[in-house]
Write an enzyme that holds these catalytic residues in place. Structure first.
Site, PDB file in Angstrom:
ATOM      1  N   GLY A   1       0.863  -1.182   0.000  1.00 17.99           N
ATOM      2  CA  GLY A   1       0.000   0.000   0.000  1.00 17.99           C
ATOM      3  C   GLY A   1       0.897   1.229   0.000  1.00 17.99           C
ATOM      4  O   GLY A   1       1.859   1.298   0.784  1.00 17.99           O
ATOM      5  N   ALA A   2       0.589   2.177  -0.886  1.00 21.27           N
ATOM      6  CA  ALA A   2       1.528   3.276  -1.114  1.00 21.27           C
ATOM      7  C   ALA A   2       1.924   4.050   0.160  1.00 21.27           C
ATOM      8  O   ALA A   2       3.120   4.215   0.441  1.00 21.27           O
ATOM      9  CB  ALA A   2       0.967   4.209  -2.179  1.00 21.27           C
TER      10      ALA A   2
ATOM     11  N   ARG B   1      10.224  -1.619  -4.646  1.00 21.76           N
ATOM     12  CA  ARG B   1       9.062  -1.719  -5.547  1.00 21.76           C
ATOM     13  C   ARG B   1       9.001  -0.408  -6.327  1.00 21.76           C
ATOM     14  O   ARG B   1       9.181   0.665  -5.731  1.00 21.76           O
ATOM     15  CB  ARG B   1       7.755  -1.937  -4.760  1.00 21.76           C
ATOM     16  CG  ARG B   1       7.669  -3.302  -4.098  1.00 21.76           C
ATOM     17  CD  ARG B   1       6.285  -3.544  -3.503  1.00 21.76           C
ATOM     18  NE  ARG B   1       5.312  -3.906  -4.505  1.00 21.76           N
ATOM     19  CZ  ARG B   1       3.989  -3.900  -4.283  1.00 21.76           C
ATOM     20  NH1 ARG B   1       3.505  -3.506  -3.112  1.00 21.76           N
ATOM     21  NH2 ARG B   1       3.147  -4.263  -5.224  1.00 21.76           N
TER      22      ARG B   1
ATOM     23  N   GLN C   1      -5.889  -8.832  -2.056  1.00 20.18           N
ATOM     24  CA  GLN C   1      -5.921  -7.776  -1.033  1.00 20.18           C
ATOM     25  C   GLN C   1      -7.350  -7.393  -0.665  1.00 20.18           C
ATOM     26  O   GLN C   1      -7.606  -6.936   0.451  1.00 20.18           O
ATOM     27  CB  GLN C   1      -5.169  -6.520  -1.538  1.00 20.18           C
ATOM     28  CG  GLN C   1      -3.669  -6.686  -1.625  1.00 20.18           C
ATOM     29  CD  GLN C   1      -3.222  -7.137  -3.004  1.00 20.18           C
ATOM     30  OE1 GLN C   1      -3.953  -7.816  -3.710  1.00 20.18           O
ATOM     31  NE2 GLN C   1      -2.011  -6.788  -3.389  1.00 20.18           N
TER      32      GLN C   1
ATOM     33  N   ASP D   1      -1.346   4.521  -6.368  1.00 19.85           N
ATOM     34  CA  ASP D   1       0.077   4.287  -6.094  1.00 19.85           C
ATOM     35  C   ASP D   1       0.939   5.437  -6.592  1.00 19.85           C
ATOM     36  O   ASP D   1       1.964   5.758  -5.992  1.00 19.85           O
ATOM     37  CB  ASP D   1       0.518   2.960  -6.717  1.00 19.85           C
ATOM     38  CG  ASP D   1      -0.001   1.825  -5.854  1.00 19.85           C
ATOM     39  OD1 ASP D   1      -1.157   1.411  -6.065  1.00 19.85           O
ATOM     40  OD2 ASP D   1       0.718   1.421  -4.926  1.00 19.85           O
TER      41      ASP D   1
ATOM     42  N   ASN E   1      -2.899   2.495 -10.149  1.00 19.03           N
ATOM     43  CA  ASN E   1      -3.398   1.792  -8.963  1.00 19.03           C
ATOM     44  C   ASN E   1      -3.436   0.306  -9.300  1.00 19.03           C
ATOM     45  O   ASN E   1      -3.114  -0.108 -10.423  1.00 19.03           O
ATOM     46  CB  ASN E   1      -4.776   2.329  -8.550  1.00 19.03           C
ATOM     47  CG  ASN E   1      -5.202   1.843  -7.175  1.00 19.03           C
ATOM     48  OD1 ASN E   1      -4.427   1.927  -6.217  1.00 19.03           O
ATOM     49  ND2 ASN E   1      -6.394   1.307  -7.041  1.00 19.03           N
TER      50      ASN E   1
END
Ligand code: MRU
Length: 324
Positions: free
Chosen positions: A45-46, A80, A184, A225, A235
């Protein structure tokens, strides 16, 4: 549910997102251990990645400095590629590196606290926007992936909006996509919605657009994101079809994200690096191989929704309508 990510006694403490819905907490005491945890989505998760990046630098700054610390910071930032927040968090902590490890830790902890405040502001602003766009009746909302407290430090972005609306008695129910391949939605968003007491139904990702087309939701609300300078939104893979369906149905497609996810240095969606993950995540389901031996798979983790399909990007500071 404890905080998604925290600093306790010189270690990073994470809710292990690979284990959810079972609650397991892991302690990380090396920056390389954190790089591995980020790659495996133990933390994801960003906004949570932004906090992780900052705390990772704080952890490393206790034992190394100078070029060695810069090398660790580079490894963390590259763990990432798609979420803007990871590199932002690393940079925020590194900016204090000249002042010693305690200053780095203080800067990292600021990232966490700012995220909590940002999410609450996004929740309130997003709830007000949806009330304005959709009217006073309790809303049927659709979300994708997990943009909740477990993707942030606390509260959440898209689910922060849901939380704020729910506190005002303004959520009828939430449709949550299961979010293949790593689920998720089923494993994480469902935990959060249940904890909030929000009625919800999980759907397979392929059902999302059709549920919107059938008039069964009033608005789509998702996280992001990375948001490019022109308003294109990266996203979780599967977001774009929801935006297309929302535009076709004439319902709002709202993106809830902190300013740290907005990246003025990336001109548009084409310039956003989309993470490619292992084929095994697609080929193996629940530990069992589901495709014939020798099958290939393609596993892009994110997609890009063009700005013209985005009704609004809601941040802690503003409502931005990149589509005009
Ligand atoms: O691969 P993940 O689980 O890190 O992807 C997360 C998402 O796509 C979220 O929607 C996004 O990071 C926003 S979280 C507030």
């Amino acid at each position: 549910m404890p905080r998604t990510i925290d600093w306790v006694d010189g270690r990073i403490v994470l809710v292990d997102q690979t284990a959810l819905p079972e609650l397991r907490v892991v302690e990380i005491d090396t920056a390389d251990g954190l790089v591995d945890a980020i790659r495996r989505l133990v933390v994801r998760g960003a906004p949570a990645l932004g906090a992780a990046g900052a705390l990772g630098v704080a952890l490393a700054a206790r034992s190394v400095a100078g070029a060695e610390l810069a090398a660790v910071a580079a490894r963390l930032a590259a763990a990432r590629p798609t979420a803007a927040n990871l590199a932002v968090g690393v940079r925020r902590a590194m900016a204090a590196a000249g002042d010693g490890p305690e200053a780095v830790l203080a800067a990292a902890l600021d990232v966490l606290e700012e995220d909590v405040a940002a999410c609450r502001a996004i929740g309130a602003r997003g709830a007000a926007l949806l009330a304005e766009l959709c009217g006073p009746a309790p809303l049927r909302l659709h979300t994708h992936c997990n943009a909740g407290a477990l993707a942030c430090v606390e509260w959440g972005t898209a689910l922060g909006v849901v939380r704020s609306l729910h506190e005002a008695g303004r959520v009828a129910h939430v449709v949550a996509d299961e979010t293949r391949p790593l689920l998720q939605g089923s494993r994480i968003t469902a935990v959060e919605l249940a904890e909030m007491g929000v009625p919800f139904r999980l759907v397979v990702d392929g059902a999302g657009a059709s549920i919107i087309a059938r008039g069964l939701v009033d608005a789509v609300v998702v996280g992001a994101d990375r948001v490019a300078a022109n308003g294109d939104v990266a996203n979780k893979i599967g977001t774009y079809p929801l935006a297309l369906a929302a535009a076709r149905a004439g319902i709002p497609f709202v993106v809830a994200a902190p300013e740290s996810t907005l990246d003025p240095d990336t001109a548009d969606g084409a310039a956003i690096e989309i993470e490619e993950r292992a084929a095994e995540e697609v080929l193996v389901v629940g530990g069992a191989k589901v495709a014939p031996e020798g099958s290939a798979a393609w596993n892009p983790a994110f997609d890009v929704t063009p700005a013209d399909l985005v009704t609004a990007v809601v941040t802690e500071e503003r409502v931005w309508r990149p589509g005009g």
